[in-house]
Design a protein around this motif. Structure first.
Motif, mmCIF file in Angstrom:
data_model
loop_
_atom_site.group_PDB
_atom_site.id
_atom_site.type_symbol
_atom_site.label_atom_id
_atom_site.label_comp_id
_atom_site.label_asym_id
_atom_site.label_seq_id
_atom_site.Cartn_x
_atom_site.Cartn_y
_atom_site.Cartn_z
ATOM 1 N N GLU A 114 5.840 5.656 3.283
ATOM 2 C CA GLU A 114 7.241 5.281 3.213
ATOM 3 C C GLU A 114 8.224 5.587 4.238
ATOM 4 O O GLU A 114 8.847 4.976 4.863
ATOM 5 C CB GLU A 114 8.053 6.191 2.029
ATOM 6 C CG GLU A 114 9.477 5.750 1.688
ATOM 7 C CD GLU A 114 9.969 6.473 0.458
ATOM 8 O OE1 GLU A 114 11.381 6.386 0.346
ATOM 9 O OE2 GLU A 114 9.193 6.919 -0.295
ATOM 10 N N ILE A 115 7.716 6.786 4.958
ATOM 11 C CA ILE A 115 8.267 7.186 6.105
ATOM 12 C C ILE A 115 7.873 6.361 7.315
ATOM 13 O O ILE A 115 8.985 6.021 8.076
ATOM 14 C CB ILE A 115 8.244 8.818 6.468
ATOM 15 C CG1 ILE A 115 8.495 9.548 5.558
ATOM 16 C CG2 ILE A 115 8.590 9.063 7.991
ATOM 17 C CD1 ILE A 115 10.010 9.706 5.180
ATOM 18 N N ALA A 116 6.652 5.832 7.264
ATOM 19 C CA ALA A 116 6.130 4.800 8.254
ATOM 20 C C ALA A 116 6.994 3.396 8.260
ATOM 21 O O ALA A 116 7.361 2.859 9.379
ATOM 22 C CB ALA A 116 4.711 4.518 7.942
ATOM 23 N N ARG A 117 7.361 3.098 6.972
ATOM 24 C CA ARG A 117 8.263 1.847 6.918
ATOM 25 C C ARG A 117 9.597 2.296 7.536
ATOM 26 O O ARG A 117 10.158 1.298 8.118
ATOM 27 C CB ARG A 117 8.215 1.410 5.417
ATOM 28 C CG ARG A 117 7.018 0.824 4.801
ATOM 29 C CD ARG A 117 7.174 0.193 3.427
ATOM 30 N NE ARG A 117 7.394 1.050 2.591
ATOM 31 C CZ ARG A 117 6.427 1.664 1.957
ATOM 32 N NH1 ARG A 117 5.080 1.389 1.981
ATOM 33 N NH2 ARG A 117 6.780 2.668 1.017
ATOM 34 N N TRP A 118 10.235 3.207 7.345
ATOM 35 C CA TRP A 118 11.543 3.563 7.723
ATOM 36 C C TRP A 118 11.436 3.544 9.413
ATOM 37 O O TRP A 118 12.353 2.968 10.161
ATOM 38 C CB TRP A 118 11.896 4.932 7.292
ATOM 39 C CG TRP A 118 13.211 5.384 7.985
ATOM 40 C CD1 TRP A 118 14.619 4.870 7.373
ATOM 41 C CD2 TRP A 118 13.435 6.208 8.978
ATOM 42 N NE1 TRP A 118 15.702 5.380 8.291
ATOM 43 C CE2 TRP A 118 14.850 6.267 9.137
ATOM 44 C CE3 TRP A 118 12.636 6.860 9.843
ATOM 45 C CZ2 TRP A 118 15.336 7.050 10.178
ATOM 46 C CZ3 TRP A 118 13.336 7.522 10.875
ATOM 47 C CH2 TRP A 118 14.613 7.625 11.060
ATOM 48 N N CYS A 119 10.232 4.297 9.944
ATOM 49 C CA CYS A 119 10.054 4.331 11.117
ATOM 50 C C CYS A 119 10.093 3.086 11.951
ATOM 51 O O CYS A 119 10.378 2.745 13.102
ATOM 52 C CB CYS A 119 9.065 5.143 11.713
ATOM 53 S SG CYS A 119 9.262 7.024 11.009
ATOM 54 N N ALA A 120 9.508 1.918 11.140
ATOM 55 C CA ALA A 120 9.310 0.571 12.054
ATOM 56 C C ALA A 120 10.363 -0.371 12.063
ATOM 57 O O ALA A 120 10.234 -1.313 12.504
ATOM 58 C CB ALA A 120 8.031 0.056 11.051
ATOM 59 N N ARG A 121 11.566 0.117 11.493
ATOM 60 C CA ARG A 121 12.837 -0.836 11.522
ATOM 61 C C ARG A 121 13.180 -0.917 12.999
ATOM 62 O O ARG A 121 13.097 -0.051 13.835
ATOM 63 C CB ARG A 121 13.960 -0.010 10.749
ATOM 64 C CG ARG A 121 13.598 0.020 9.064
ATOM 65 C CD ARG A 121 14.896 0.460 8.465
ATOM 66 N NE ARG A 121 15.326 1.582 8.998
ATOM 67 C CZ ARG A 121 16.476 2.340 8.679
ATOM 68 N NH1 ARG A 121 17.090 1.741 7.721
ATOM 69 N NH2 ARG A 121 16.760 3.399 9.102
#
Length: 298
Positions: A114-121
């Motif tokens: 979930e944090i990885a998806r946030w970072c990829a924005r």
């Protein structure tokens, strides 16, 4: 203050300077120029940012006898959502590019999906055409290392693999692969990496590895001791929750009451010990199992 998990991940990239380039190319499919050396350089960007705001690791890939910078990689370990990062990350990239006069990539490492998806924005800087999209190494991008030979040549990669996949079915194989690599490490790295791997594995895999390792093995770093202690405490609490939930159901059934599926599921799903205690007491007097949930406002 950075957590011990954060610092452990940072150390992996510092101890193996080529790791950033390997993850960019092998895990994320990003082209990396041929280089003769990967060097960790100062991550202090105090020219623009306060001294307590700095990149976690900066690696410069060097080529030729002149050791010319071919690419710089800013490595950031991210364990949670931080609204400041979309403002600081572009500065890290621009400042590093200006300092080393070479193309610069931002590699964000996040072991939580979930944090990885946030970072990829994508980060819109506000300038037309200037949008920074972080290159994110999430758990799905970290290789599952179960081959002993691969682990021996890249121990930091197998440690990263354990941290990302230590709760999966591959956990035991990852741990065994690490043991093959441990013999080639110096004493300090063997202790720290061993603790990281063991504390990242699920309980079954950890038991297997502890049985393989020498008798009387004890965790040697504060990180692992605290990590495992939390895991043990969590396990005890989970066991108590399950016992109380079964007690509620057993009490209802012993009184001859039918327990509908929705009641059974709700009781077994409870994570509130106080709630379960109320249900145990209520199970002695309700005339219908559904009343048990209604009397507690559930």
């Amino acid at each position: 203050m950075p957590s011990v998990t954060h610092e452990a991940l940072v150390e992996l990239f510092k101890n193996r300077p080529t790791l950033a380039a390997e993850m960019l190319q092998d895990a994320l499919g990003q082209p990396v120029p041929a280089f003769t050396e990967a060097r960790v350089v100062s991550s202090d960007l105090a020219e623009i940012l306060p001294s307590d705001r700095r990149a976690d690791v900066i690696v410069v890939l060097l080529v030729g006898e002149q050791q010319r910078p071919a690419m710089a990689i800013v490595v950031e370990v991210q364990l949670g959502v931080d609204p400041e990062k979309p403002y600081s990350w572009p500065v890290y990239v621009v400042q590093t590019r200006a300092r080393h006069r070479c193309p610069t990539r931002l590699l964000v490492v996040a072991i939580d999906a979930e944090i990885a998806r946030w970072c990829a924005r994508p980060i819109d800087t506000g300038h037309p055409g200037l949008t920074l999209t972080p290159l994110v190494l999430g758990p799905e991008g970290v290789p599952v290392v179960t081959d002993a030979a691969q682990a021996a040549t890249a121990p930091e990669v197998v440690v990263l693999s354990a941290m990302a996949h230590g709760q999966s079915e591959a956990a035991e194989a990852i741990g065994v692969a690490f043991l093959a690599a441990a013999a080639g490490l110096d004493e300090e790295r063997r202790a720290v990496y061993g603790d990281l791997v063991l504390s990242s594995l699920n309980a079954a895999a950890r038991r297997t590895l502890e049985a393989i390792m020498k008798s009387g093995y004890e965790f040697q770093s504060e990180f692992a001791r605290s990590y495992v202690a939390k895991g043990v405490e969590k396990g005890r609490e989970q066991g108590l929750l399950e016992a109380k939930a079964q007690a509620v159901l057993a009490f209802l059934e012993a009184r001859g009451l039918e327990v509908p599926a929705e009641v059974r599921e709700r009781v077994l799903a409870s994570t509130d010990l106080a709630e379960l205690d109320r249900w145990i007491r209520g199970a002695a007097s309700v005339g219908d199992a559904r009343e048990l949930l209604a009397t507690t406002g559930s």
